[in-house]
Design a protein around this motif. Structure first.
Motif, PDB file in Angstrom:
ATOM      1  N   ALA A 195     -19.481 -11.518  31.761  1.00  0.00           N
ATOM      2  CA  ALA A 195     -18.610 -11.703  30.571  1.00  0.00           C
ATOM      3  C   ALA A 195     -17.248 -11.587  30.959  1.00  0.00           C
ATOM      4  CB  ALA A 195     -18.993 -10.873  29.272  1.00  0.00           C
ATOM      5  N   VAL A 196     -16.923 -10.456  31.679  1.00  0.00           N
ATOM      6  CA  VAL A 196     -15.675 -10.330  32.149  1.00  0.00           C
ATOM      7  C   VAL A 196     -14.885 -11.452  32.998  1.00  0.00           C
ATOM      8  CG1 VAL A 196     -14.084  -8.641  33.392  1.00  0.00           C
ATOM      9  CG2 VAL A 196     -15.722  -7.876  31.668  1.00  0.00           C
ATOM     10  N   GLU A 197     -15.755 -11.863  34.061  1.00  0.00           N
ATOM     11  CA  GLU A 197     -15.434 -12.789  34.911  1.00  0.00           C
ATOM     12  C   GLU A 197     -15.390 -14.205  34.592  1.00  0.00           C
ATOM     13  OE1 GLU A 197     -13.949 -14.020  38.719  1.00  0.00           O
ATOM     14  OE2 GLU A 197     -13.515 -12.450  37.386  1.00  0.00           O
ATOM     15  N   ALA A 198     -16.467 -14.602  33.614  1.00  0.00           N
ATOM     16  CA  ALA A 198     -16.693 -15.714  32.981  1.00  0.00           C
ATOM     17  C   ALA A 198     -15.447 -16.186  32.380  1.00  0.00           C
ATOM     18  CB  ALA A 198     -17.891 -15.960  32.389  1.00  0.00           C
ATOM     19  N   ASP A 205     -10.942 -23.800  30.382  1.00  0.00           N
ATOM     20  CA  ASP A 205     -11.928 -24.815  30.086  1.00  0.00           C
ATOM     21  C   ASP A 205     -12.357 -24.711  28.316  1.00  0.00           C
ATOM     22  OD1 ASP A 205     -11.997 -25.770  32.705  1.00  0.00           O
ATOM     23  OD2 ASP A 205     -13.443 -24.072  33.217  1.00  0.00           O
ATOM     24  N   GLY A 206     -11.922 -23.539  27.819  1.00  0.00           N
ATOM     25  CA  GLY A 206     -12.206 -23.317  26.442  1.00  0.00           C
ATOM     26  C   GLY A 206     -13.418 -22.650  26.228  1.00  0.00           C
ATOM     27  N   ILE A 207     -13.840 -21.932  27.267  1.00  0.00           N
ATOM     28  CA  ILE A 207     -15.118 -20.991  27.135  1.00  0.00           C
ATOM     29  C   ILE A 207     -14.594 -19.777  27.116  1.00  0.00           C
ATOM     30  CG2 ILE A 207     -17.168 -20.615  28.510  1.00  0.00           C
ATOM     31  CD1 ILE A 207     -16.910 -23.287  30.066  1.00  0.00           C
ATOM     32  N   ALA A 208     -15.353 -19.175  26.212  1.00  0.00           N
ATOM     33  CA  ALA A 208     -15.086 -17.722  25.948  1.00  0.00           C
ATOM     34  C   ALA A 208     -16.458 -16.915  26.177  1.00  0.00           C
ATOM     35  CB  ALA A 208     -14.597 -17.127  24.616  1.00  0.00           C
ATOM     36  N   ALA A 209     -16.520 -15.812  26.995  1.00  0.00           N
ATOM     37  CA  ALA A 209     -17.733 -14.973  26.966  1.00  0.00           C
ATOM     38  C   ALA A 209     -17.654 -13.584  26.696  1.00  0.00           C
ATOM     39  CB  ALA A 209     -18.115 -15.259  28.441  1.00  0.00           C
ATOM     40  N   ASN A 210     -18.415 -13.135  26.111  1.00  0.00           N
ATOM     41  CA  ASN A 210     -18.529 -11.652  25.529  1.00  0.00           C
ATOM     42  C   ASN A 210     -19.886 -11.130  25.741  1.00  0.00           C
ATOM     43  OD1 ASN A 210     -15.883 -10.959  24.465  1.00  0.00           O
ATOM     44  ND2 ASN A 210     -16.434 -13.118  23.416  1.00  0.00           N
ATOM     45  N   ALA A 211     -19.996  -9.808  26.020  1.00  0.00           N
ATOM     46  CA  ALA A 211     -21.283  -8.928  25.826  1.00  0.00           C
ATOM     47  C   ALA A 211     -21.341  -8.084  24.542  1.00  0.00           C
ATOM     48  CB  ALA A 211     -21.316  -8.097  27.178  1.00  0.00           C
ATOM     49  N   VAL A 212     -22.735  -7.895  24.406  1.00  0.00           N
ATOM     50  CA  VAL A 212     -23.122  -7.464  23.091  1.00  0.00           C
ATOM     51  C   VAL A 212     -24.149  -6.208  23.310  1.00  0.00           C
ATOM     52  CG1 VAL A 212     -22.081  -9.396  21.557  1.00  0.00           C
ATOM     53  CG2 VAL A 212     -24.643  -9.022  22.342  1.00  0.00           C
ATOM     54  N   VAL A 257     -20.719 -12.649  17.315  1.00  0.00           N
ATOM     55  CA  VAL A 257     -19.872 -12.954  18.478  1.00  0.00           C
ATOM     56  C   VAL A 257     -19.825 -14.328  18.881  1.00  0.00           C
ATOM     57  CG1 VAL A 257     -19.685 -12.423  20.821  1.00  0.00           C
ATOM     58  CG2 VAL A 257     -19.832 -10.559  19.231  1.00  0.00           C
ATOM     59  N   ALA A 258     -20.964 -15.078  18.547  1.00  0.00           N
ATOM     60  CA  ALA A 258     -21.323 -16.527  18.784  1.00  0.00           C
ATOM     61  C   ALA A 258     -20.822 -17.449  17.817  1.00  0.00           C
ATOM     62  CB  ALA A 258     -22.843 -16.793  18.879  1.00  0.00           C
ATOM     63  N   THR A 259     -20.362 -16.818  16.749  1.00  0.00           N
ATOM     64  CA  THR A 259     -20.027 -18.062  15.611  1.00  0.00           C
ATOM     65  C   THR A 259     -18.832 -17.804  14.634  1.00  0.00           C
ATOM     66  OG1 THR A 259     -21.408 -16.936  13.868  1.00  0.00           O
ATOM     67  CG2 THR A 259     -22.441 -18.606  15.194  1.00  0.00           C
ATOM     68  N   SER A 260     -18.509 -16.358  14.867  1.00  0.00           N
ATOM     69  CA  SER A 260     -17.512 -15.972  13.897  1.00  0.00           C
ATOM     70  C   SER A 260     -15.837 -16.615  14.028  1.00  0.00           C
ATOM     71  CB  SER A 260     -17.075 -14.501  13.600  1.00  0.00           C
ATOM     72  OG  SER A 260     -16.047 -14.107  12.835  1.00  0.00           O
ATOM     73  N   PRO A 261     -15.354 -17.290  13.088  1.00  0.00           N
ATOM     74  CA  PRO A 261     -14.073 -17.760  13.259  1.00  0.00           C
ATOM     75  C   PRO A 261     -12.940 -16.380  13.585  1.00  0.00           C
ATOM     76  CG  PRO A 261     -14.895 -18.728  11.392  1.00  0.00           C
ATOM     77  CD  PRO A 261     -15.765 -17.412  11.742  1.00  0.00           C
ATOM     78  N   LEU A 262     -13.414 -15.385  13.415  1.00  0.00           N
ATOM     79  CA  LEU A 262     -12.526 -14.113  13.734  1.00  0.00           C
ATOM     80  C   LEU A 262     -12.402 -13.979  15.149  1.00  0.00           C
ATOM     81  CD1 LEU A 262     -13.821 -11.968  10.881  1.00  0.00           C
ATOM     82  CD2 LEU A 262     -11.859 -13.225  10.947  1.00  0.00           C
ATOM     83  N   LEU A 263     -13.376 -14.494  15.764  1.00  0.00           N
ATOM     84  CA  LEU A 263     -13.403 -14.219  17.344  1.00  0.00           C
ATOM     85  C   LEU A 263     -12.870 -15.282  18.152  1.00  0.00           C
ATOM     86  CD1 LEU A 263     -16.619 -11.982  17.320  1.00  0.00           C
ATOM     87  CD2 LEU A 263     -13.972 -11.326  17.237  1.00  0.00           C
ATOM     88  N   GLU A 264     -12.484 -16.462  17.559  1.00  0.00           N
ATOM     89  CA  GLU A 264     -12.006 -17.513  18.339  1.00  0.00           C
ATOM     90  C   GLU A 264     -11.291 -17.008  19.477  1.00  0.00           C
ATOM     91  OE1 GLU A 264     -10.161 -22.018  17.667  1.00  0.00           O
ATOM     92  OE2 GLU A 264     -10.391 -20.592  15.916  1.00  0.00           O
ATOM     93  N   GLY A 265     -11.529 -17.691  20.573  1.00  0.00           N
ATOM     94  CA  GLY A 265     -10.489 -17.443  21.815  1.00  0.00           C
ATOM     95  C   GLY A 265     -10.662 -16.071  22.470  1.00  0.00           C
ATOM     96  N   ILE A 266     -11.567 -15.276  22.001  1.00  0.00           N
ATOM     97  CA  ILE A 266     -11.619 -13.718  22.269  1.00  0.00           C
ATOM     98  C   ILE A 266     -12.917 -13.722  23.509  1.00  0.00           C
ATOM     99  CG2 ILE A 266     -12.321 -11.626  21.826  1.00  0.00           C
ATOM    100  CD1 ILE A 266      -9.742 -12.423  20.745  1.00  0.00           C
ATOM    101  N   GLY A 267     -12.457 -13.261  24.610  1.00  0.00           N
ATOM    102  CA  GLY A 267     -13.473 -13.075  25.570  1.00  0.00           C
ATOM    103  C   GLY A 267     -13.192 -11.634  26.326  1.00  0.00           C
ATOM    104  N   GLY A 268     -14.337 -11.514  27.206  1.00  0.00           N
ATOM    105  CA  GLY A 268     -14.275 -10.555  28.106  1.00  0.00           C
ATOM    106  C   GLY A 268     -14.505  -9.215  27.836  1.00  0.00           C
ATOM    107  N   ARG A 269     -15.125  -9.207  26.270  1.00  0.00           N
ATOM    108  CA  ARG A 269     -15.204  -7.852  25.730  1.00  0.00           C
ATOM    109  C   ARG A 269     -16.697  -7.334  25.411  1.00  0.00           C
ATOM    110  NH1 ARG A 269      -9.583  -6.987  22.104  1.00  0.00           N
ATOM    111  NH2 ARG A 269      -8.408  -8.855  23.159  1.00  0.00           N
ATOM    112  N   TYR A 270     -16.847  -6.205  25.121  1.00  0.00           N
ATOM    113  CA  TYR A 270     -18.251  -5.498  24.808  1.00  0.00           C
ATOM    114  C   TYR A 270     -18.239  -5.134  23.243  1.00  0.00           C
ATOM    115  CZ  TYR A 270     -22.302  -2.280  25.392  1.00  0.00           C
ATOM    116  OH  TYR A 270     -23.153  -1.524  25.162  1.00  0.00           O
TER     117      TYR A 270
END
Length: 318
Positions: A195-198, A205-212, A257-270
């Motif tokens: 998730a960090v490197e993606a 490219d408008g792609i955000a990845a996070n771990a849960v 993490v998949a859907t919330s508007p609160l997390l738009e553009g947020i990536g690389g977190r756990y």
């Protein structure tokens, strides 16, 4: 940098966090979707109007899960496709069969603390399934994710990552004694590092990845423990007063993490319990916090390059 919090918490359910979200016309993939957290993730996403693909190794079980969800969610748009994450050829077939933009990729499937098994490439099964298969899937679907313009990847990790960093010098336990817990731990660390490197590579490219971390939940994931260990663990959890989540509660952080508007553009977190986790020196309660090595950008880059090399060699070998 302050940690992200949301109005939701450890007892929230997937249905609660997804209320009001509209993903009509969008596509989602959930791996390991035929039971447990994966099934509840699909159920919640189906209420948003998204077209949800259940990517499963057992197509019959996936079909039964889809029928059960369709009976509970009016108008659910569901599809079942075969995917064996331990088989590079199966992942490549799945990718080749995908068409159109992809909004959500939820890398939910996993194997926990299994006896030593190896893929035909000689890869230890937990690392092959939990990380390399999902890595191949995400990389293969990159263009579809980018085509959506606001795609998200959710990588299901675990507090079990605290058992081990990634041991690049012996990923597959070829020189050290096999330990199911350590093998699981490094695979879950790899899920966070992905998730960090993606996010670093694909944010343009408008792609955000996070771990849960879903939380403490009794599912089929513990099937390799054996009856004696399972009984003892259940008794210890009850004695310590640890709150065990239902599958619906366990799916909440993934769905948030998949859907919330609160997390738009947020990536690389756990994330855990519907909030960003604290960094800790050790996971002392067995459930909470993320280790620094799981968020290390240098290790994340190294793992990405190594995974590409492994997959390239596997494909060349046929």
């Amino acid at each position: 940098m302050s940690l992200i919090v949301t109005p939701f918490g450890p007892r929230s359910t997937a249905m609660e966090v997804v209320a009001g979200v509209d993903l009509s016309g969008r596509a989602a993939i959930v791996t390991g979707a035929s039971s447990g957290i994966g099934l509840e993730t699909v159920r919640a996403l189906a209420t948003t109007g998204a077209r949800v693909v259940l990517a499963v190794r057992d197509v019959e079980a996936g079909g039964r899960a889809a029928e059960e969800i369709a009976a509970s969610v009016e108008g659910a748009c569901l599809e079942v496709r075969e995917l064996d994450l331990a088989d590079v050829r199966s992942v490549d077939r799945f990718v080749a069969g995908w068409d159109g933009p992809l909004r959500l990729l939820v890398n939910n499937a996993g194997v926990m603390e299994s006896p030593l098994r190896r893929t035909p490439q000689g890869w230890e099964l937990q690392f092959a399934t939990n990380h390399l298969g999902h890595f191949a899937l995400a990389v293969g679907l990159h263009d579809a994710l980018a085509a959506d313009g606001a795609a998200r990847i959710v990588s299901l990790s675990s507090s079990g990552h605290g058992a081990s960093p990634v041991h690049f010098e012996d990923l597959f336990f070829e020189r050290r004694p096999y330990d199911p817990s350590l093998a699981y731990g490094q695979s879950k660390t790899a899920n966070v590092l992905f998730a960090v490197e993606a996010s670093r590579r694909w944010a343009p490219d408008g792609i955000a990845a996070n771990a849960v971390m879903p939380g403490g939940i009794w599912t089929r994931l513990q099937r390799h423990w054996g009856e004696e260990r399972l009984r003892a663990t259940r008794a210890a959890v009850a004695a310590d007063g640890i709150a065990v989540k239902s599958p619906q509660q366990g799916a909440a952080t993934s769905v948030l993490v998949a859907t919330s508007p609160l997390l738009e553009g947020i990536g690389g977190r756990y994330f855990e319990d519907c909030r960003e986790a604290d960094r800790v020196a050790a996971i002392t309660d067995g459930l909470h916090g993320v280790r620094d090595y799981a968020l290390d950008p240098a290790a994340a880059r190294q793992l990405w390059d190594h995974a590409l090399d492994l997959l390239g060699a596997a494909r060349r070998a046929g």
